[in-house]
Design a protein around this motif. Structure first.
Motif, short mmCIF file in Angstrom:
data_model
loop_
_atom_site.label_atom_id
_atom_site.label_comp_id
_atom_site.label_asym_id
_atom_site.label_seq_id
_atom_site.Cartn_x
_atom_site.Cartn_y
_atom_site.Cartn_z
N PRO A 95 46.94 32.58 12.40
CA PRO A 95 47.73 32.15 11.24
C PRO A 95 47.28 32.88 9.98
CG PRO A 95 46.90 30.25 12.48
CD PRO A 95 46.23 31.46 13.04
N ARG A 122 50.20 34.41 2.87
CA ARG A 122 51.53 33.78 2.92
C ARG A 122 52.21 33.81 1.56
NH1 ARG A 122 51.54 28.63 7.04
NH2 ARG A 122 49.55 29.03 8.03
N ASP A 160 60.09 33.59 10.73
CA ASP A 160 59.23 34.06 9.64
C ASP A 160 59.86 33.57 8.35
OD1 ASP A 160 57.44 35.29 7.99
OD2 ASP A 160 58.11 37.34 8.41
N GLN A 171 57.28 26.52 1.10
CA GLN A 171 56.52 26.53 2.34
C GLN A 171 56.85 27.81 3.10
OE1 GLN A 171 57.95 22.68 3.90
NE2 GLN A 171 55.93 21.86 3.41
N TRP A 227 56.15 29.68 7.10
CA TRP A 227 55.52 29.68 8.42
C TRP A 227 56.27 30.59 9.37
CZ3 TRP A 227 58.62 25.61 6.82
CH2 TRP A 227 59.66 25.23 7.67
N ARG A 228 55.56 31.02 10.40
CA ARG A 228 56.18 31.86 11.43
C ARG A 228 56.35 31.13 12.75
NH1 ARG A 228 53.02 37.49 9.87
NH2 ARG A 228 54.46 38.04 8.19
N GLU A 283 51.40 28.08 12.61
CA GLU A 283 51.36 28.19 11.14
C GLU A 283 51.93 26.97 10.43
OE1 GLU A 283 52.73 31.68 9.23
OE2 GLU A 283 51.08 32.90 9.96
N LEU A 284 52.25 25.91 11.17
CA LEU A 284 52.78 24.73 10.48
C LEU A 284 51.72 24.13 9.57
CD1 LEU A 284 55.06 23.10 13.19
CD2 LEU A 284 55.74 24.34 11.13
N GLU A 285 50.48 24.10 10.08
CA GLU A 285 49.39 23.65 9.21
C GLU A 285 49.19 24.70 8.12
OE1 GLU A 285 45.88 22.36 11.31
OE2 GLU A 285 44.62 22.85 9.58
N ARG A 317 51.22 25.28 5.62
CA ARG A 317 52.46 25.98 5.26
C ARG A 317 52.86 25.81 3.79
NH1 ARG A 317 53.84 21.62 8.37
NH2 ARG A 317 55.52 20.22 7.73
#
Lengths: 156, 156
Positions: free
Chosen positions: B5, B11, B80, B129, B131-132, B136-138, B140
Protein backbone atom coordinates in the motif's frame (compact mmCIF):
# COMPACT_ATOMS: atom_id res chain seq x y z
CA UNK A 1 -13.00 15.73 -35.83
CA UNK A 2 -14.95 13.09 -33.96
CA UNK A 3 -15.52 9.70 -35.56
CA UNK A 4 -19.04 9.12 -36.84
CA UNK A 5 -21.56 8.39 -34.06
CA UNK A 6 -22.28 4.67 -33.60
CA UNK A 7 -25.76 3.47 -34.48
CA UNK A 8 -28.01 1.90 -31.87
CA UNK A 9 -27.09 -1.67 -32.82
CA UNK A 10 -23.39 -0.97 -32.36
CA UNK A 11 -23.95 0.88 -29.12
CA UNK A 12 -26.14 -1.90 -27.77
CA UNK A 13 -23.54 -4.53 -28.63
CA UNK A 14 -20.80 -2.41 -27.06
CA UNK A 15 -22.89 -1.81 -23.93
CA UNK A 16 -23.52 -5.52 -23.50
CA UNK A 17 -19.82 -6.18 -23.97
CA UNK A 18 -19.04 -3.71 -21.20
CA UNK A 19 -21.68 -5.19 -18.89
CA UNK A 20 -20.52 -8.76 -19.42
CA UNK A 21 -16.74 -8.22 -19.45
CA UNK A 22 -14.66 -10.22 -16.98
CA UNK A 23 -13.99 -8.24 -13.79
CA UNK A 24 -16.09 -5.31 -15.03
CA UNK A 25 -16.51 -2.52 -12.52
CA UNK A 26 -19.11 0.23 -12.21
CA UNK A 27 -19.24 3.51 -10.37
CA UNK A 28 -22.40 2.99 -8.32
CA UNK A 29 -24.30 6.11 -7.26
CA UNK A 30 -26.98 5.94 -4.61
CA UNK A 31 -28.61 8.50 -2.34
CA UNK A 32 -29.78 8.53 1.24
CA UNK A 33 -33.27 9.71 2.12
CA UNK A 34 -31.95 13.19 2.98
CA UNK A 35 -30.45 13.58 -0.49
CA UNK A 36 -26.79 12.88 0.29
CA UNK A 37 -25.11 11.29 -2.73
CA UNK A 38 -22.92 8.23 -2.32
CA UNK A 39 -20.58 6.80 -4.97
CA UNK A 40 -18.25 3.79 -4.90
CA UNK A 41 -16.60 1.55 -7.50
CA UNK A 42 -17.93 -2.02 -7.37
CA UNK A 43 -17.44 -5.13 -9.46
CA UNK A 44 -20.58 -6.12 -11.36
CA UNK A 45 -22.00 -9.21 -13.01
CA UNK A 46 -24.67 -9.36 -15.70
CA UNK A 47 -27.09 -12.19 -15.13
CA UNK A 48 -30.55 -12.86 -16.50
CA UNK A 49 -31.01 -9.22 -17.63
CA UNK A 50 -30.04 -8.01 -14.17
CA UNK A 51 -26.92 -6.36 -12.73
CA UNK A 52 -25.54 -8.05 -9.63
CA UNK A 53 -23.56 -6.20 -6.99
CA UNK A 54 -22.00 -7.89 -3.96
CA UNK A 55 -21.75 -5.60 -0.94
CA UNK A 56 -21.86 -5.80 2.81
CA UNK A 57 -25.44 -5.62 3.94
CA UNK A 58 -24.56 -2.86 6.38
CA UNK A 59 -22.75 -0.76 3.73
CA UNK A 60 -24.09 2.63 2.83
CA UNK A 61 -24.68 1.47 -0.74
CA UNK A 62 -26.82 -1.46 0.43
CA UNK A 63 -28.78 0.65 2.88
CA UNK A 64 -29.40 3.38 0.31
CA UNK A 65 -30.54 0.92 -2.36
CA UNK A 66 -32.79 -1.01 -0.01
CA UNK A 67 -34.37 2.20 1.28
CA UNK A 68 -34.75 4.08 -2.00
CA UNK A 69 -34.99 1.16 -4.42
CA UNK A 70 -32.73 3.00 -6.85
CA UNK A 71 -29.18 3.19 -8.15
CA UNK A 72 -27.44 4.76 -11.13
CA UNK A 73 -24.32 3.09 -12.50
CA UNK A 74 -21.56 4.38 -14.74
CA UNK A 75 -19.46 1.81 -16.58
CA UNK A 76 -16.41 2.42 -18.73
CA UNK A 77 -13.87 5.19 -19.05
CA UNK A 78 -15.41 8.65 -18.89
CA UNK A 79 -15.29 9.12 -22.66
CA UNK A 80 -16.88 5.80 -23.56
CA UNK A 81 -19.65 5.38 -21.02
CA UNK A 82 -22.60 3.15 -20.34
CA UNK A 83 -25.00 4.68 -17.81
CA UNK A 84 -27.67 2.53 -16.21
CA UNK A 85 -30.63 3.65 -14.12
CA UNK A 86 -31.81 0.66 -12.14
CA UNK A 87 -34.33 -0.33 -9.54
CA UNK A 88 -33.88 -2.91 -6.82
CA UNK A 89 -35.33 -6.26 -7.80
CA UNK A 90 -34.26 -8.00 -4.59
CA UNK A 91 -31.56 -8.13 -1.91
CA UNK A 92 -30.36 -11.68 -1.24
CA UNK A 93 -27.79 -13.12 1.19
CA UNK A 94 -24.93 -14.34 -0.98
CA UNK A 95 -25.43 -18.03 -0.20
CA UNK A 96 -29.20 -18.12 -0.66
CA UNK A 97 -29.54 -18.37 -4.46
CA UNK A 98 -26.83 -20.53 -6.03
CA UNK A 99 -27.49 -19.20 -9.54
CA UNK A 100 -26.59 -15.67 -8.40
CA UNK A 101 -23.38 -16.74 -6.70
CA UNK A 102 -22.36 -18.84 -9.69
CA UNK A 103 -22.98 -15.99 -12.12
CA UNK A 104 -21.16 -13.46 -9.95
CA UNK A 105 -18.12 -15.69 -9.35
CA UNK A 106 -17.94 -16.54 -13.06
CA UNK A 107 -17.69 -12.91 -14.20
CA UNK A 108 -16.10 -11.13 -11.24
CA UNK A 109 -12.56 -11.68 -10.06
CA UNK A 110 -13.64 -12.44 -6.50
CA UNK A 111 -16.30 -14.55 -4.82
CA UNK A 112 -18.23 -13.25 -1.81
CA UNK A 113 -19.86 -16.59 -1.00
CA UNK A 114 -19.25 -17.91 2.47
CA UNK A 115 -19.20 -14.42 4.03
CA UNK A 116 -22.60 -13.93 5.62
CA UNK A 117 -22.03 -10.18 5.95
CA UNK A 118 -22.46 -9.92 2.17
CA UNK A 119 -25.59 -9.64 0.07
CA UNK A 120 -26.32 -9.55 -3.63
CA UNK A 121 -28.19 -6.49 -4.79
CA UNK A 122 -30.11 -7.66 -7.85
CA UNK A 123 -30.73 -4.53 -9.93
CA UNK A 124 -33.20 -4.29 -12.78
CA UNK A 125 -32.06 -1.88 -15.52
CA UNK A 126 -34.80 0.56 -16.42
CA UNK A 127 -32.85 2.91 -18.67
CA UNK A 128 -29.50 2.33 -20.35
CA UNK A 129 -27.61 5.02 -22.23
CA UNK A 130 -24.25 4.95 -23.97
CA UNK A 131 -22.12 7.69 -25.46
CA UNK A 132 -18.53 8.61 -26.17
CA UNK A 133 -18.61 12.32 -26.89
CA UNK A 134 -20.90 15.24 -27.59
CA UNK A 135 -21.60 13.92 -31.08
CA UNK A 136 -23.09 10.79 -29.52
CA UNK A 137 -25.43 12.47 -27.03
CA UNK A 138 -28.18 12.23 -29.61
CA UNK A 139 -29.36 8.64 -29.80
CA UNK A 140 -27.76 7.64 -26.51
CA UNK A 141 -30.78 5.81 -25.10
CA UNK A 142 -30.61 2.04 -25.64
CA UNK A 143 -33.21 0.90 -23.10
CA UNK A 144 -36.27 2.74 -21.90
CA UNK A 145 -38.79 1.56 -19.28
CA UNK A 146 -36.85 -1.70 -19.03
CA UNK A 147 -37.14 -2.49 -22.75
CA UNK A 148 -34.23 -2.62 -25.18
CA UNK A 149 -35.01 -0.30 -28.06
CA UNK A 150 -32.92 -2.44 -30.40
CA UNK A 151 -34.04 -5.86 -29.07
CA UNK A 152 -30.54 -7.38 -28.96
CA UNK A 153 -30.80 -11.07 -29.66
CA UNK A 154 -27.59 -11.76 -27.76
CA UNK A 155 -28.84 -10.33 -24.46
CA UNK A 156 -28.29 -13.06 -21.90
CA UNK B 1 -0.08 -10.52 -4.42
CA UNK B 2 -0.89 -6.83 -4.26
CA UNK B 3 1.92 -4.30 -4.28
CA UNK B 4 2.57 -2.65 -0.91
CA UNK B 5 0.00 0.00 0.00
CA UNK B 6 1.13 3.54 -0.75
CA UNK B 7 1.75 5.84 2.21
CA UNK B 8 -0.26 9.01 2.69
CA UNK B 9 2.38 11.23 1.08
CA UNK B 10 2.41 9.13 -2.08
CA UNK B 11 -1.38 8.93 -2.20
CA UNK B 12 -1.71 12.67 -1.69
CA UNK B 13 0.75 13.37 -4.49
CA UNK B 14 -1.05 10.89 -6.76
CA UNK B 15 -4.45 12.38 -5.91
CA UNK B 16 -3.25 15.89 -6.72
CA UNK B 17 -1.82 14.61 -9.99
CA UNK B 18 -5.20 13.12 -10.88
CA UNK B 19 -7.05 16.29 -9.93
CA UNK B 20 -4.75 18.56 -11.91
CA UNK B 21 -4.22 16.38 -14.99
CA UNK B 22 -5.04 17.93 -18.38
CA UNK B 23 -8.57 17.01 -19.50
CA UNK B 24 -9.24 15.14 -16.24
CA UNK B 25 -12.77 13.84 -15.91
CA UNK B 26 -14.80 12.84 -12.85
CA UNK B 27 -17.91 10.80 -12.35
CA UNK B 28 -20.09 13.33 -10.53
CA UNK B 29 -22.79 11.95 -8.24
CA UNK B 30 -25.56 14.17 -6.94
CA UNK B 31 -29.01 13.54 -5.53
CA UNK B 32 -32.35 15.22 -5.81
CA UNK B 33 -34.36 16.11 -2.73
CA UNK B 34 -36.42 12.92 -3.06
CA UNK B 35 -33.28 10.77 -2.94
CA UNK B 36 -32.92 9.96 -6.63
CA UNK B 37 -29.23 9.51 -7.51
CA UNK B 38 -27.77 11.20 -10.57
CA UNK B 39 -24.37 10.44 -12.10
CA UNK B 40 -22.59 11.90 -15.12
CA UNK B 41 -19.00 12.18 -16.33
CA UNK B 42 -17.75 15.76 -16.40
CA UNK B 43 -14.44 17.44 -17.07
CA UNK B 44 -12.96 19.05 -13.96
CA UNK B 45 -10.42 21.71 -13.14
CA UNK B 46 -8.53 22.14 -9.88
CA UNK B 47 -8.21 25.79 -8.90
CA UNK B 48 -7.41 27.45 -5.61
CA UNK B 49 -8.16 24.26 -3.60
CA UNK B 50 -11.54 23.96 -5.33
CA UNK B 51 -12.92 21.67 -8.03
CA UNK B 52 -14.57 23.47 -10.93
CA UNK B 53 -17.31 21.90 -13.03
CA UNK B 54 -18.86 23.60 -16.04
CA UNK B 55 -22.47 22.59 -16.62
CA UNK B 56 -25.65 24.03 -18.00
CA UNK B 57 -27.42 25.89 -15.22
CA UNK B 58 -30.62 23.99 -16.00
CA UNK B 59 -28.91 20.56 -15.91
CA UNK B 60 -29.94 18.06 -13.28
CA UNK B 61 -26.43 18.12 -11.83
CA UNK B 62 -26.53 21.89 -11.37
CA UNK B 63 -30.03 21.82 -9.90
CA UNK B 64 -29.15 19.02 -7.49
CA UNK B 65 -25.94 20.69 -6.31
CA UNK B 66 -27.55 24.09 -5.87
CA UNK B 67 -30.44 22.55 -3.91
CA UNK B 68 -28.51 20.09 -1.75
CA UNK B 69 -25.15 21.83 -1.61
CA UNK B 70 -23.42 18.47 -2.08
CA UNK B 71 -21.68 16.28 -4.61
CA UNK B 72 -19.44 13.21 -4.51
CA UNK B 73 -16.89 12.73 -7.28
CA UNK B 74 -14.99 9.67 -8.43
CA UNK B 75 -11.80 10.25 -10.43
CA UNK B 76 -9.59 7.66 -12.06
CA UNK B 77 -10.06 4.11 -13.26
CA UNK B 78 -12.09 1.99 -10.84
CA UNK B 79 -9.00 0.32 -9.40
CA UNK B 80 -7.03 3.50 -8.77
CA UNK B 81 -9.59 5.93 -7.44
CA UNK B 82 -9.76 9.34 -5.86
CA UNK B 83 -13.12 9.98 -4.21
CA UNK B 84 -14.08 13.50 -3.19
CA UNK B 85 -16.99 14.59 -1.01
CA UNK B 86 -17.58 18.25 -1.69
CA UNK B 87 -19.89 21.08 -0.77
CA UNK B 88 -20.99 23.90 -3.03
CA UNK B 89 -18.91 27.01 -2.50
CA UNK B 90 -20.70 29.01 -5.20
CA UNK B 91 -22.42 28.79 -8.56
CA UNK B 92 -21.17 31.41 -11.02
CA UNK B 93 -22.12 32.24 -14.63
CA UNK B 94 -19.10 31.25 -16.71
CA UNK B 95 -18.21 34.78 -17.78
CA UNK B 96 -18.51 36.42 -14.36
CA UNK B 97 -15.16 35.53 -12.74
CA UNK B 98 -12.28 35.58 -15.25
CA UNK B 99 -9.97 33.60 -12.93
CA UNK B 100 -12.39 30.66 -12.97
CA UNK B 101 -12.74 30.64 -16.73
CA UNK B 102 -8.99 30.95 -17.21
CA UNK B 103 -8.30 28.06 -14.83
CA UNK B 104 -10.95 25.86 -16.40
CA UNK B 105 -9.89 26.52 -19.98
CA UNK B 106 -6.23 25.92 -19.05
CA UNK B 107 -6.83 22.44 -17.64
CA UNK B 108 -9.90 21.21 -19.53
CA UNK B 109 -9.98 20.46 -23.22
CA UNK B 110 -12.93 22.73 -23.86
CA UNK B 111 -13.97 26.25 -22.87
CA UNK B 112 -17.54 27.04 -21.86
CA UNK B 113 -17.06 30.82 -21.84
CA UNK B 114 -19.35 32.78 -24.10
CA UNK B 115 -22.27 30.38 -23.57
CA UNK B 116 -24.54 32.03 -21.06
CA UNK B 117 -26.43 28.78 -20.44
CA UNK B 118 -23.35 27.50 -18.57
CA UNK B 119 -22.28 28.01 -14.99
CA UNK B 120 -19.25 27.04 -12.96
CA UNK B 121 -20.01 24.96 -9.91
CA UNK B 122 -17.20 25.78 -7.48
CA UNK B 123 -16.94 22.80 -5.15
CA UNK B 124 -15.04 22.78 -1.87
CA UNK B 125 -13.54 19.35 -1.06
CA UNK B 126 -14.42 18.27 2.46
CA UNK B 127 -13.12 14.72 2.38
CA UNK B 128 -10.75 13.12 -0.12
CA UNK B 129 -9.96 9.42 -0.18
CA UNK B 130 -7.74 7.38 -2.50
CA UNK B 131 -7.28 3.66 -2.90
CA UNK B 132 -6.37 1.04 -5.47
CA UNK B 133 -7.43 -2.25 -3.92
CA UNK B 134 -8.61 -3.85 -0.72
CA UNK B 135 -5.11 -3.60 0.77
CA UNK B 136 -5.35 0.19 0.45
CA UNK B 137 -8.73 0.68 2.12
CA UNK B 138 -6.95 1.29 5.39
CA UNK B 139 -5.35 4.72 5.31
CA UNK B 140 -7.47 5.89 2.39
CA UNK B 141 -8.45 9.26 3.89
CA UNK B 142 -6.25 12.11 2.69
CA UNK B 143 -8.45 15.08 3.65
CA UNK B 144 -10.94 15.33 6.47
CA UNK B 145 -13.18 18.31 7.32
CA UNK B 146 -11.54 20.21 4.48
CA UNK B 147 -8.00 19.78 5.84
CA UNK B 148 -5.25 17.76 4.16
CA UNK B 149 -3.94 15.24 6.66
CA UNK B 150 -0.53 15.30 4.99
CA UNK B 151 -0.35 19.08 4.38
CA UNK B 152 0.93 18.78 0.80
CA UNK B 153 3.16 21.74 0.07
CA UNK B 154 2.44 21.52 -3.64
CA UNK B 155 -1.32 21.99 -3.32
CA UNK B 156 -2.16 24.89 -5.58
Amino acid sequence: MSPAPRDIAARTADALSALTAPAADAWVATASADGTPHLVPLTIAWHDERILLAVEGRSLTARNVVTSGRARLGIGPTRDVVVVDATLDRCVPVDDEPSLGDAYARQADWDPRGDDAYVFLVLRPVRIQAWRDVAELEGRTLMRDGLWLNSPTDAA
